[in-house]
Motif scaffolding. Structure first.
Motif, PDB file in Angstrom:
ATOM      1  N   ILE A 176       0.840  -1.193   0.000  1.00  0.00           N
ATOM      2  CA  ILE A 176       0.000   0.000   0.000  1.00  0.00           C
ATOM      3  C   ILE A 176       0.882   1.254   0.000  1.00  0.00           C
ATOM      4  O   ILE A 176       1.979   1.261   0.574  1.00  0.00           O
ATOM      5  CB  ILE A 176      -0.956   0.018   1.217  1.00  0.00           C
ATOM      6  CG1 ILE A 176      -1.962   1.169   1.100  1.00  0.00           C
ATOM      7  CG2 ILE A 176      -0.188   0.086   2.518  1.00  0.00           C
ATOM      8  CD1 ILE A 176      -3.037   1.149   2.182  1.00  0.00           C
ATOM      9  N   GLN A 178       2.560   2.330  -2.351  1.00  0.00           N
ATOM     10  CA  GLN A 178       3.755   2.112  -3.170  1.00  0.00           C
ATOM     11  C   GLN A 178       3.492   2.611  -4.594  1.00  0.00           C
ATOM     12  O   GLN A 178       2.416   2.376  -5.155  1.00  0.00           O
ATOM     13  CB  GLN A 178       4.090   0.616  -3.196  1.00  0.00           C
ATOM     14  CG  GLN A 178       5.526   0.306  -3.476  1.00  0.00           C
ATOM     15  CD  GLN A 178       6.443   0.822  -2.382  1.00  0.00           C
ATOM     16  OE1 GLN A 178       6.271   0.528  -1.218  1.00  0.00           O
ATOM     17  NE2 GLN A 178       7.433   1.607  -2.784  1.00  0.00           N
ATOM     18  N   ASN A 179       4.471   3.282  -5.168  1.00  0.00           N
ATOM     19  CA  ASN A 179       4.371   3.687  -6.570  1.00  0.00           C
ATOM     20  C   ASN A 179       4.424   2.444  -7.443  1.00  0.00           C
ATOM     21  O   ASN A 179       5.293   1.591  -7.250  1.00  0.00           O
ATOM     22  CB  ASN A 179       5.535   4.631  -6.911  1.00  0.00           C
ATOM     23  CG  ASN A 179       5.273   5.423  -8.166  1.00  0.00           C
ATOM     24  OD1 ASN A 179       4.832   4.846  -9.154  1.00  0.00           O
ATOM     25  ND2 ASN A 179       5.548   6.716  -8.152  1.00  0.00           N
ATOM     26  N   CYS A 180       3.496   2.310  -8.380  1.00  0.00           N
ATOM     27  CA  CYS A 180       3.511   1.130  -9.242  1.00  0.00           C
ATOM     28  C   CYS A 180       3.171   1.513 -10.675  1.00  0.00           C
ATOM     29  O   CYS A 180       2.542   2.535 -10.943  1.00  0.00           O
ATOM     30  CB  CYS A 180       2.565   0.046  -8.734  1.00  0.00           C
ATOM     31  SG  CYS A 180       0.823   0.324  -9.058  1.00  0.00           S
ATOM     32  N   ASP A 182       1.282  -0.106 -13.893  1.00  0.00           N
ATOM     33  CA  ASP A 182       0.379  -1.162 -14.326  1.00  0.00           C
ATOM     34  C   ASP A 182       0.647  -1.440 -15.804  1.00  0.00           C
ATOM     35  O   ASP A 182       0.357  -0.610 -16.665  1.00  0.00           O
ATOM     36  CB  ASP A 182      -1.071  -0.726 -14.110  1.00  0.00           C
ATOM     37  CG  ASP A 182      -2.055  -1.876 -14.272  1.00  0.00           C
ATOM     38  OD1 ASP A 182      -1.880  -2.673 -15.213  1.00  0.00           O
ATOM     39  OD2 ASP A 182      -2.995  -1.971 -13.461  1.00  0.00           O
ATOM     40  N   TYR A 189       0.661   4.824 -10.893  1.00  0.00           N
ATOM     41  CA  TYR A 189      -0.175   5.411  -9.852  1.00  0.00           C
ATOM     42  C   TYR A 189       0.300   4.885  -8.501  1.00  0.00           C
ATOM     43  O   TYR A 189       1.221   4.059  -8.427  1.00  0.00           O
ATOM     44  CB  TYR A 189      -1.658   5.092 -10.069  1.00  0.00           C
ATOM     45  CG  TYR A 189      -1.970   3.627 -10.304  1.00  0.00           C
ATOM     46  CD1 TYR A 189      -2.142   2.747  -9.244  1.00  0.00           C
ATOM     47  CD2 TYR A 189      -2.096   3.125 -11.601  1.00  0.00           C
ATOM     48  CE1 TYR A 189      -2.419   1.408  -9.461  1.00  0.00           C
ATOM     49  CE2 TYR A 189      -2.371   1.784 -11.831  1.00  0.00           C
ATOM     50  CZ  TYR A 189      -2.540   0.930 -10.750  1.00  0.00           C
ATOM     51  OH  TYR A 189      -2.806  -0.392 -10.971  1.00  0.00           O
ATOM     52  N   GLU A 191      -0.440   2.669  -5.271  1.00  0.00           N
ATOM     53  CA  GLU A 191      -1.288   1.541  -4.847  1.00  0.00           C
ATOM     54  C   GLU A 191      -2.029   1.906  -3.558  1.00  0.00           C
ATOM     55  O   GLU A 191      -1.406   2.316  -2.576  1.00  0.00           O
ATOM     56  CB  GLU A 191      -0.426   0.293  -4.611  1.00  0.00           C
ATOM     57  CG  GLU A 191      -1.173  -0.932  -4.128  1.00  0.00           C
ATOM     58  CD  GLU A 191      -2.193  -1.416  -5.137  1.00  0.00           C
ATOM     59  OE1 GLU A 191      -3.392  -1.182  -4.895  1.00  0.00           O
ATOM     60  OE2 GLU A 191      -1.776  -1.999  -6.156  1.00  0.00           O
ATOM     61  N   LYS A 192      -3.345   1.778  -3.573  1.00  0.00           N
ATOM     62  CA  LYS A 192      -4.148   2.138  -2.400  1.00  0.00           C
ATOM     63  C   LYS A 192      -4.818   0.936  -1.733  1.00  0.00           C
ATOM     64  O   LYS A 192      -5.502   1.099  -0.730  1.00  0.00           O
ATOM     65  CB  LYS A 192      -5.210   3.179  -2.794  1.00  0.00           C
ATOM     66  CG  LYS A 192      -4.618   4.552  -3.054  1.00  0.00           C
ATOM     67  CD  LYS A 192      -3.878   5.070  -1.823  1.00  0.00           C
ATOM     68  CE  LYS A 192      -3.239   6.423  -2.037  1.00  0.00           C
ATOM     69  NZ  LYS A 192      -2.429   6.826  -0.853  1.00  0.00           N
ATOM     70  N   ILE A 196      -3.351  -6.687  -1.761  1.00  0.00           N
ATOM     71  CA  ILE A 196      -3.755  -6.912  -3.148  1.00  0.00           C
ATOM     72  C   ILE A 196      -4.496  -8.242  -3.252  1.00  0.00           C
ATOM     73  O   ILE A 196      -4.033  -9.267  -2.748  1.00  0.00           O
ATOM     74  CB  ILE A 196      -2.520  -6.945  -4.064  1.00  0.00           C
ATOM     75  CG1 ILE A 196      -1.765  -5.616  -3.971  1.00  0.00           C
ATOM     76  CG2 ILE A 196      -2.910  -7.222  -5.504  1.00  0.00           C
ATOM     77  CD1 ILE A 196      -0.351  -5.708  -4.497  1.00  0.00           C
ATOM     78  N   ARG A 204       1.754  -5.809 -12.487  1.00  0.00           N
ATOM     79  CA  ARG A 204       2.215  -4.501 -12.011  1.00  0.00           C
ATOM     80  C   ARG A 204       3.665  -4.571 -11.531  1.00  0.00           C
ATOM     81  O   ARG A 204       4.092  -5.568 -10.954  1.00  0.00           O
ATOM     82  CB  ARG A 204       1.333  -3.999 -10.863  1.00  0.00           C
ATOM     83  CG  ARG A 204      -0.109  -3.750 -11.260  1.00  0.00           C
ATOM     84  CD  ARG A 204      -0.957  -3.297 -10.074  1.00  0.00           C
ATOM     85  NE  ARG A 204      -2.381  -3.371 -10.416  1.00  0.00           N
ATOM     86  CZ  ARG A 204      -3.367  -3.254  -9.534  1.00  0.00           C
ATOM     87  NH1 ARG A 204      -3.076  -3.038  -8.260  1.00  0.00           N
ATOM     88  NH2 ARG A 204      -4.629  -3.334  -9.926  1.00  0.00           N
ATOM     89  N   TYR A 206       5.991  -2.789  -8.895  1.00  0.00           N
ATOM     90  CA  TYR A 206       6.054  -1.918  -7.723  1.00  0.00           C
ATOM     91  C   TYR A 206       7.488  -1.418  -7.580  1.00  0.00           C
ATOM     92  O   TYR A 206       8.435  -2.209  -7.567  1.00  0.00           O
ATOM     93  CB  TYR A 206       5.584  -2.671  -6.480  1.00  0.00           C
ATOM     94  CG  TYR A 206       4.101  -2.949  -6.543  1.00  0.00           C
ATOM     95  CD1 TYR A 206       3.180  -2.048  -6.025  1.00  0.00           C
ATOM     96  CD2 TYR A 206       3.618  -4.098  -7.181  1.00  0.00           C
ATOM     97  CE1 TYR A 206       1.812  -2.283  -6.130  1.00  0.00           C
ATOM     98  CE2 TYR A 206       2.259  -4.343  -7.279  1.00  0.00           C
ATOM     99  CZ  TYR A 206       1.362  -3.426  -6.754  1.00  0.00           C
ATOM    100  OH  TYR A 206       0.012  -3.663  -6.867  1.00  0.00           O
TER     101      TYR A 206
END
Length: 299
Positions: A176, A178-180, A182, A189, A191-192, A196, A204, A206
């Motif tokens: 959560i 973390q820049n990822c 896709d 974007y 990760e929210k 997962i 993705r 990360y």
């Protein structure tokens, strides 16, 4: 016998527990099996080619010196096949280096490559791959040395396929915020998701994950695997789901996506620049079981 060398593979057995063993194919130095207390922990396709005719689908293939396919036609890796050449060349077994934990090494250099591959990537290098097995734990470490006179750039990835019972019950945690990137929609974007979950194709990258974070694979509240990384800032999380599985000839059974999840630590968001005479290393440690560790602000 803790280390048994056969013509095409090497088998490590835990001296304290003969039901725990690792099998490494010399082709690609690919780990194709990790049994812990007689229970298989890695997913291997039933159609995987183990005869050296193509890279192995499953286990832990090694990705070097390029992740995916190079998009820049001017880059030295642009003519290499997808995921490079480490996974589709015969490595040299260097022997046992430690008794406890039982540890072996494999090596790869230009002398192990075909003339065609050497012409496509004309750098002098040495890869030393160290595999260590102890109770409930498997460690894989790579060392890359630039033994030539020119600097070169590379990616590295441990393309680890974990065996699971049902992908829809699986959570991958501690990513959560973390820049990822896709790869399915071509967008970056943050990760929210607190953890997962999987209900469709997933692919993705990360990026720049703090080395203190332990990525966990959890099944219905039970920790299956803990992944620690050393000098591997990125991690790919992948499941091909239905359509992509059907399109891969060496992916069997076609329902196999239900029983595997790839969590792949590496250095793939950017390339490592290695000057002449310098060395770089990356390491993953996989351990089994334990408690859920929440290393993120989920509130």
């Amino acid at each position: 016998m803790p280390v048994e060398e056969l013509e095409d593979k090497v088998i490590l057995t835990n001296p304290q527990d003969s039901s725990s063993k690792v099998t490494i194919l010399k082709y690609g130095a690919t780990i194709i099996s990790w049994e812990n207390k007689a229970e298989e922990k890695l997913w291997l396709s039933k159609a995987a080619k183990l005869d050296g005719s193509k890279p192995v689908r499953g286990g832990i293939p090694l990705v070097f010196p390029i992740f995916g396919k190079q998009k820049n036609p001017e880059h030295p890796t642009s003519k290499l096949p997808q995921h490079g050449f480490a996974r589709n060349n015969e490595w040299e077994f260097l022997g046992q280096t430690n008794e406890s934990p039982v540890t072996v090494q494999f090596g790869l250099g230009p002398e192990n490559l075909s003339e065609e591959t050497r012409s496509l990537w004309p750098f002098n290098f040495t890869l030393i791959y160290t595999i260590s097995l102890k109770e409930d734990k498997l460690t894989t470490k790579i060392e890359v040395e630039n033994s030539g006179r020119k600097e070169f750039e590379f990616n590295w990835l441990f393309h680890t396929y974990y065996k699971i019972q049902d992908i829809t019950d699986i959570l991958v945690s501690n990513l959560i915020d973390q820049n990822c990137y896709d790869q399915l929609i071509g967008e970056s974007y943050i990760e929210k998701a607190p953890a997962i979950s999987f209900h469709e194709e997933f692919d993705r990258i990360y990026k720049n994950i703090n080395s203190s974070k332990i990525i966990q694979i959890i099944d219905k509240g039970k920790v299956l695997y803990n992944l620690k990384r050393n000098n591997l800032p990125d991690s790919v999380v992948w499941n091909p789901w239905i359509k992509k599985s059907e399109g891969m000839n060496d992916f069997e059974p076609k329902s196999g996506y239900e029983n595997m999840i790839c969590v792949e630590p590496g250095h793939v968001n950017s390339m490592v620049l290695l000057p002449p005479g310098e060395k770089w290393f990356g390491e993953q440690e996989i351990s089994i079981g334990g408690e859920i560790k929440v290393q993120s602000n989920i509130y």
